[in-house]
Design a protein around this motif. Structure first.
Motif, short mmCIF file in Angstrom:
data_model
loop_
_atom_site.label_atom_id
_atom_site.label_comp_id
_atom_site.label_asym_id
_atom_site.label_seq_id
_atom_site.Cartn_x
_atom_site.Cartn_y
_atom_site.Cartn_z
N ARG A 223 4.02 39.93 -94.28
CA ARG A 223 5.04 40.80 -94.83
C ARG A 223 5.94 41.55 -93.67
NH1 ARG A 223 3.57 44.90 -99.51
NH2 ARG A 223 4.19 43.37 -100.56
N ALA A 224 5.24 41.59 -92.81
CA ALA A 224 5.87 42.41 -91.29
C ALA A 224 7.04 41.22 -90.93
CB ALA A 224 4.80 42.56 -90.20
N GLU A 225 6.74 40.08 -91.22
CA GLU A 225 7.64 39.15 -90.99
C GLU A 225 8.96 38.89 -91.70
OE1 GLU A 225 7.36 36.90 -88.16
OE2 GLU A 225 5.45 37.42 -87.73
N GLN A 226 8.81 39.38 -93.06
CA GLN A 226 9.90 39.45 -93.84
C GLN A 226 10.73 40.90 -93.91
OE1 GLN A 226 7.96 38.40 -97.26
NE2 GLN A 226 7.56 36.37 -96.71
N ASP A 227 9.79 41.79 -93.88
CA ASP A 227 10.41 43.21 -94.03
C ASP A 227 9.39 44.32 -93.28
OD1 ASP A 227 11.44 45.74 -94.62
OD2 ASP A 227 11.15 45.84 -96.97
N PRO A 228 9.70 44.20 -92.02
CA PRO A 228 8.88 45.06 -91.02
C PRO A 228 8.65 46.53 -91.39
CG PRO A 228 10.49 43.84 -89.65
CD PRO A 228 10.85 43.75 -91.36
N ARG A 229 9.66 47.23 -91.84
CA ARG A 229 9.38 48.61 -92.36
C ARG A 229 8.51 48.83 -93.33
NH1 ARG A 229 15.29 50.85 -92.85
NH2 ARG A 229 15.72 48.52 -93.02
N ALA A 230 8.65 47.80 -94.51
CA ALA A 230 7.92 48.01 -95.66
C ALA A 230 6.45 47.89 -95.44
CB ALA A 230 8.34 47.06 -96.67
N ALA A 231 6.25 46.81 -94.32
CA ALA A 231 4.74 46.37 -94.01
C ALA A 231 4.36 47.45 -93.20
CB ALA A 231 4.93 45.22 -92.90
#
Length: 186
Positions: free
Chosen positions: A139-147
């Motif tokens: 998930r951090a690869e796609q959306d770091p803040r959300a991760a």
């Protein structure tokens, strides 16, 4: 080793009707109490207080409960230190933090000194870093803040302190999270 239970007469409540509608008198058979306690311990390790509460529910008197607990300790079947150690190790592997583990052990009747001793190590950070990488790395690869938010929430719900959470998330998600932060965030 063993239990730090109150075994003075009158420390256990005498019930007129135990669990499941079984009625016991004050002269309940100690052999039957031992058998019930052994069946209860047969499923998983328990704290001394959990065994006491179970026997109280069945209506056994304080002297019978104290004798059964002492007998189980003598056989090595009941030991709060061993129980707290195994419980702590299991819950650390599951991602629980020290706050949550402390609350659970105290609820199970383990004395505060034993709980504090088990939580003194605090070496769970490496296991947490791996867990956060596994759970939130993609998930951090796609959306770091959300991760980052998801990982922080997960660790907080599991009873970790905020300084540990920040350190673990930074170590686990590192540059991916830093690069995904807004310029105004700290």
């Amino acid at each position: 080793a063993g239990c730090a239970a109150d075994t003075t007469p009158g420390s256990a409540r005498v019930a007129q009707s135990g669990a499941f509608g079984h009625t016991m008198g004050t002269d309940a058979d100690p052999a039957q109490a031992r058998a019930r306690a052994l069946r209860f311990l047969g499923h998983q390790d328990r704290s001394c207080r959990e065994v006491e509460v179970r026997l109280e529910r069945y209506g056994y008197t304080a002297p019978v409960i104290a004798a059964v607990v002492q007998w189980l300790q003598g056989l090595g079947y009941l030991d709060d230190v061993r129980y707290a150690q195994a419980f702590t190790e299991e819950k650390v592997r599951a991602g629980w933090g020290p706050v949550r583990i402390r609350q659970a052990l105290l609820r199970k009747g383990v004395v505060p000194d034993v709980v504090a001793e088990q939580l003194r190590g605090g070496g769970e950070a490496l296991a947490l870093v791996e867990m956060v990488r596994r759970r939130f790395g993609a998930r951090a690869e796609q959306d770091p803040r959300a991760a980052r938010r998801k990982a922080e929430g997960f660790l907080a719900r599991n009873g970790h302190e905020w300084d540990v959470i920040r350190q673990v998330v930074q170590s686990a998600l590192g540059a991916r999270v830093e690069n995904g932060r807004d310029a105004g965030e700290t």
